[in-house]
Design a protein around this motif. Structure first.
Motif, PDB file in Angstrom:
ATOM      1  N   LEU A  27       0.856  -1.188   0.000  1.00  0.00           N
ATOM      2  CA  LEU A  27       0.000   0.000   0.000  1.00  0.00           C
ATOM      3  C   LEU A  27       0.893   1.240   0.000  1.00  0.00           C
ATOM      4  O   LEU A  27       1.411   1.651   1.035  1.00  0.00           O
ATOM      5  CB  LEU A  27      -0.920  -0.005   1.229  1.00  0.00           C
ATOM      6  N   VAL A  28       1.080   1.837  -1.174  1.00  0.00           N
ATOM      7  CA  VAL A  28       2.057   2.913  -1.317  1.00  0.00           C
ATOM      8  C   VAL A  28       1.446   4.245  -1.748  1.00  0.00           C
ATOM      9  O   VAL A  28       2.164   5.158  -2.116  1.00  0.00           O
ATOM     10  CB  VAL A  28       3.191   2.517  -2.297  1.00  0.00           C
ATOM     11  N   ASP A  29       0.117   4.356  -1.679  1.00  0.00           N
ATOM     12  CA  ASP A  29      -0.496   5.613  -2.100  1.00  0.00           C
ATOM     13  C   ASP A  29      -1.312   6.262  -0.984  1.00  0.00           C
ATOM     14  O   ASP A  29      -2.262   6.981  -1.249  1.00  0.00           O
ATOM     15  CB  ASP A  29      -1.348   5.417  -3.351  1.00  0.00           C
ATOM     16  N   VAL A  30      -0.914   6.031   0.255  1.00  0.00           N
ATOM     17  CA  VAL A  30      -1.622   6.657   1.382  1.00  0.00           C
ATOM     18  C   VAL A  30      -1.423   8.169   1.321  1.00  0.00           C
ATOM     19  O   VAL A  30      -2.360   8.944   1.462  1.00  0.00           O
ATOM     20  CB  VAL A  30      -1.143   6.072   2.727  1.00  0.00           C
ATOM     21  N   VAL A  31      -0.187   8.598   1.110  1.00  0.00           N
ATOM     22  CA  VAL A  31       0.118  10.022   0.932  1.00  0.00           C
ATOM     23  C   VAL A  31       0.272  10.244  -0.562  1.00  0.00           C
ATOM     24  O   VAL A  31       1.084   9.601  -1.217  1.00  0.00           O
ATOM     25  CB  VAL A  31       1.415  10.414   1.671  1.00  0.00           C
ATOM     26  N   ARG A  32      -0.551  11.140  -1.093  1.00  0.00           N
ATOM     27  CA  ARG A  32      -0.549  11.346  -2.539  1.00  0.00           C
ATOM     28  C   ARG A  32      -0.814  12.810  -2.850  1.00  0.00           C
ATOM     29  O   ARG A  32      -1.353  13.549  -2.039  1.00  0.00           O
ATOM     30  CB  ARG A  32      -1.599  10.459  -3.187  1.00  0.00           C
ATOM     31  N   GLN A  33      -0.418  13.176  -4.045  1.00  0.00           N
ATOM     32  CA  GLN A  33      -0.624  14.535  -4.503  1.00  0.00           C
ATOM     33  C   GLN A  33      -0.834  14.505  -6.006  1.00  0.00           C
ATOM     34  O   GLN A  33      -0.437  13.555  -6.678  1.00  0.00           O
ATOM     35  CB  GLN A  33       0.590  15.391  -4.144  1.00  0.00           C
ATOM     36  N   GLN A  34      -1.465  15.548  -6.527  1.00  0.00           N
ATOM     37  CA  GLN A  34      -1.741  15.638  -7.959  1.00  0.00           C
ATOM     38  C   GLN A  34      -1.160  16.928  -8.513  1.00  0.00           C
ATOM     39  O   GLN A  34      -1.233  17.967  -7.873  1.00  0.00           O
ATOM     40  CB  GLN A  34      -3.244  15.700  -8.231  1.00  0.00           C
ATOM     41  N   ALA A  81       1.114   7.792 -12.636  1.00  0.00           N
ATOM     42  CA  ALA A  81       1.252   7.727 -11.183  1.00  0.00           C
ATOM     43  C   ALA A  81       2.676   7.279 -10.865  1.00  0.00           C
ATOM     44  O   ALA A  81       3.109   6.215 -11.317  1.00  0.00           O
ATOM     45  CB  ALA A  81       0.238   6.764 -10.583  1.00  0.00           C
ATOM     46  N   VAL A  82       3.380   8.099 -10.117  1.00  0.00           N
ATOM     47  CA  VAL A  82       4.768   7.806  -9.750  1.00  0.00           C
ATOM     48  C   VAL A  82       4.820   7.563  -8.247  1.00  0.00           C
ATOM     49  O   VAL A  82       4.371   8.406  -7.465  1.00  0.00           O
ATOM     50  CB  VAL A  82       5.703   8.984 -10.117  1.00  0.00           C
ATOM     51  N   ASN A  83       5.329   6.410  -7.855  1.00  0.00           N
ATOM     52  CA  ASN A  83       5.589   6.141  -6.438  1.00  0.00           C
ATOM     53  C   ASN A  83       7.051   6.464  -6.195  1.00  0.00           C
ATOM     54  O   ASN A  83       7.931   5.966  -6.902  1.00  0.00           O
ATOM     55  CB  ASN A  83       5.313   4.685  -6.091  1.00  0.00           C
ATOM     56  N   LEU A  84       7.288   7.322  -5.211  1.00  0.00           N
ATOM     57  CA  LEU A  84       8.652   7.771  -4.961  1.00  0.00           C
ATOM     58  C   LEU A  84       8.889   8.020  -3.481  1.00  0.00           C
ATOM     59  O   LEU A  84       7.949   8.098  -2.691  1.00  0.00           O
ATOM     60  CB  LEU A  84       8.951   9.026  -5.773  1.00  0.00           C
ATOM     61  N   VAL A  85      10.155   8.127  -3.145  1.00  0.00           N
ATOM     62  CA  VAL A  85      10.553   8.557  -1.811  1.00  0.00           C
ATOM     63  C   VAL A  85      11.363   9.841  -1.974  1.00  0.00           C
ATOM     64  O   VAL A  85      12.061  10.024  -2.974  1.00  0.00           O
ATOM     65  CB  VAL A  85      11.372   7.487  -1.049  1.00  0.00           C
ATOM     66  N   ILE A  86      11.224  10.716  -1.008  1.00  0.00           N
ATOM     67  CA  ILE A  86      11.965  11.983  -1.003  1.00  0.00           C
ATOM     68  C   ILE A  86      13.125  11.833  -0.031  1.00  0.00           C
ATOM     69  O   ILE A  86      12.921  11.516   1.140  1.00  0.00           O
ATOM     70  CB  ILE A  86      11.065  13.160  -0.560  1.00  0.00           C
ATOM     71  N   GLU A  87      14.325  12.049  -0.519  1.00  0.00           N
ATOM     72  CA  GLU A  87      15.522  11.876   0.303  1.00  0.00           C
ATOM     73  C   GLU A  87      16.266  13.202   0.405  1.00  0.00           C
ATOM     74  O   GLU A  87      17.055  13.550  -0.459  1.00  0.00           O
ATOM     75  CB  GLU A  87      16.413  10.780  -0.290  1.00  0.00           C
ATOM     76  N   THR A  88      15.943  13.955   1.442  1.00  0.00           N
ATOM     77  CA  THR A  88      16.598  15.231   1.714  1.00  0.00           C
ATOM     78  C   THR A  88      17.113  15.216   3.149  1.00  0.00           C
ATOM     79  O   THR A  88      16.793  14.306   3.924  1.00  0.00           O
ATOM     80  CB  THR A  88      15.612  16.405   1.560  1.00  0.00           C
ATOM     81  N   GLY A  95      13.038  11.187   9.896  1.00  0.00           N
ATOM     82  CA  GLY A  95      12.887   9.745   9.851  1.00  0.00           C
ATOM     83  C   GLY A  95      11.845   9.260   8.854  1.00  0.00           C
ATOM     84  O   GLY A  95      11.307   8.155   9.003  1.00  0.00           O
ATOM     85  N   VAL A  96      11.559  10.064   7.843  1.00  0.00           N
ATOM     86  CA  VAL A  96      10.549   9.679   6.850  1.00  0.00           C
ATOM     87  C   VAL A  96      11.141   9.519   5.449  1.00  0.00           C
ATOM     88  O   VAL A  96      10.398   9.433   4.475  1.00  0.00           O
ATOM     89  CB  VAL A  96       9.372  10.691   6.823  1.00  0.00           C
ATOM     90  N   SER A  97      12.443   9.426   5.341  1.00  0.00           N
ATOM     91  CA  SER A  97      13.066   9.349   4.013  1.00  0.00           C
ATOM     92  C   SER A  97      12.746   8.052   3.282  1.00  0.00           C
ATOM     93  O   SER A  97      12.906   7.972   2.077  1.00  0.00           O
ATOM     94  CB  SER A  97      14.583   9.516   4.125  1.00  0.00           C
ATOM     95  N   GLY A  98      12.261   7.050   3.983  1.00  0.00           N
ATOM     96  CA  GLY A  98      11.885   5.804   3.334  1.00  0.00           C
ATOM     97  C   GLY A  98      10.401   5.682   3.054  1.00  0.00           C
ATOM     98  O   GLY A  98       9.942   4.680   2.525  1.00  0.00           O
ATOM     99  N   HIS A  99       9.647   6.731   3.401  1.00  0.00           N
ATOM    100  CA  HIS A  99       8.199   6.687   3.223  1.00  0.00           C
ATOM    101  C   HIS A  99       7.846   6.855   1.747  1.00  0.00           C
ATOM    102  O   HIS A  99       8.286   7.783   1.093  1.00  0.00           O
ATOM    103  CB  HIS A  99       7.521   7.785   4.046  1.00  0.00           C
ATOM    104  N   VAL A 100       7.034   5.936   1.227  1.00  0.00           N
ATOM    105  CA  VAL A 100       6.634   5.972  -0.181  1.00  0.00           C
ATOM    106  C   VAL A 100       5.382   6.837  -0.323  1.00  0.00           C
ATOM    107  O   VAL A 100       4.429   6.701   0.437  1.00  0.00           O
ATOM    108  CB  VAL A 100       6.343   4.552  -0.703  1.00  0.00           C
ATOM    109  N   CYS A 101       5.407   7.728  -1.291  1.00  0.00           N
ATOM    110  CA  CYS A 101       4.223   8.536  -1.592  1.00  0.00           C
ATOM    111  C   CYS A 101       3.924   8.407  -3.084  1.00  0.00           C
ATOM    112  O   CYS A 101       4.733   7.879  -3.840  1.00  0.00           O
ATOM    113  CB  CYS A 101       4.432  10.001  -1.204  1.00  0.00           C
ATOM    114  N   GLU A 102       2.751   8.877  -3.470  1.00  0.00           N
ATOM    115  CA  GLU A 102       2.349   8.798  -4.874  1.00  0.00           C
ATOM    116  C   GLU A 102       2.122  10.196  -5.419  1.00  0.00           C
ATOM    117  O   GLU A 102       1.467  11.016  -4.772  1.00  0.00           O
ATOM    118  CB  GLU A 102       1.074   7.975  -5.026  1.00  0.00           C
ATOM    119  N   LEU A 103       2.653  10.449  -6.589  1.00  0.00           N
ATOM    120  CA  LEU A 103       2.430  11.703  -7.293  1.00  0.00           C
ATOM    121  C   LEU A 103       1.675  11.370  -8.573  1.00  0.00           C
ATOM    122  O   LEU A 103       2.146  10.588  -9.399  1.00  0.00           O
ATOM    123  CB  LEU A 103       3.753  12.388  -7.610  1.00  0.00           C
TER     124      LEU A 103
END
Length: 131
Positions: A27-34, A81-88, A95-103
């Motif tokens: 389940l990788v689209d809990v956090v999503r944006q358009q 739909a792109v599933n990605l992680v943000i690494e900054t 502690g959220v750099s491994g969290h998958v979100c959907e754009l």
């Protein structure tokens, strides 16, 4: 950018049971944006920027504009739909750099179809298919 809400608990549980055999790691689209575009060229340019970015890592892309995509399975709807992680530095510190979100990248014409009534029809269709 059209601000989307976090996927609701009821829909998340439905999707886990119907599509993922209760495997929560899928389940990788809990956090999503358009992001909505007026042209396919602009959408493709954005996708290129995302793909070449150093602060994100693309894990999966669903290209619903592809010629071999069965648009009938989604009532003619198309997007990317792109599933990605943000690494900054900030995501590492939080502690959220491994969290998958959907754009979701979509054209204005498809966004216009996502009215309340249109979404209700899609939910009914999805439920009939048990997705």
């Amino acid at each position: 950018v059209k601000w989307a809400s976090i996927k609701g608990a009821t829909r998340a549980i439905e999707k886990l049971q119907r599509s993922y055999n209760n495997d929560v790691s899928r389940l990788v689209d809990v956090v999503r944006q358009q992001i909505v575009f007026s042209s396919l060229d602009d959408l493709c340019n954005c996708l290129s920027i995302i793909s070449s970015g150093s602060e994100s890592r693309n894990l999966r892309m669903k290209n619903r504009f592809a010629l071999n995509f069965d648009a009938d399975s989604m009532g003619g709807y198309r997007d990317v739909a792109v599933n990605l992680v943000i690494e900054t530095q900030e995501t590492l510190l939080l502690g959220v750099s491994g969290h998958v979100c959907e754009l979701q990248l979509l054209l204005q014409q498809f966004y216009a179809c996502k009215s309340d009534d249109g979404h209700k029809r899609y939910v009914e269709y999805r439920n009939k298919r048990a997705e």
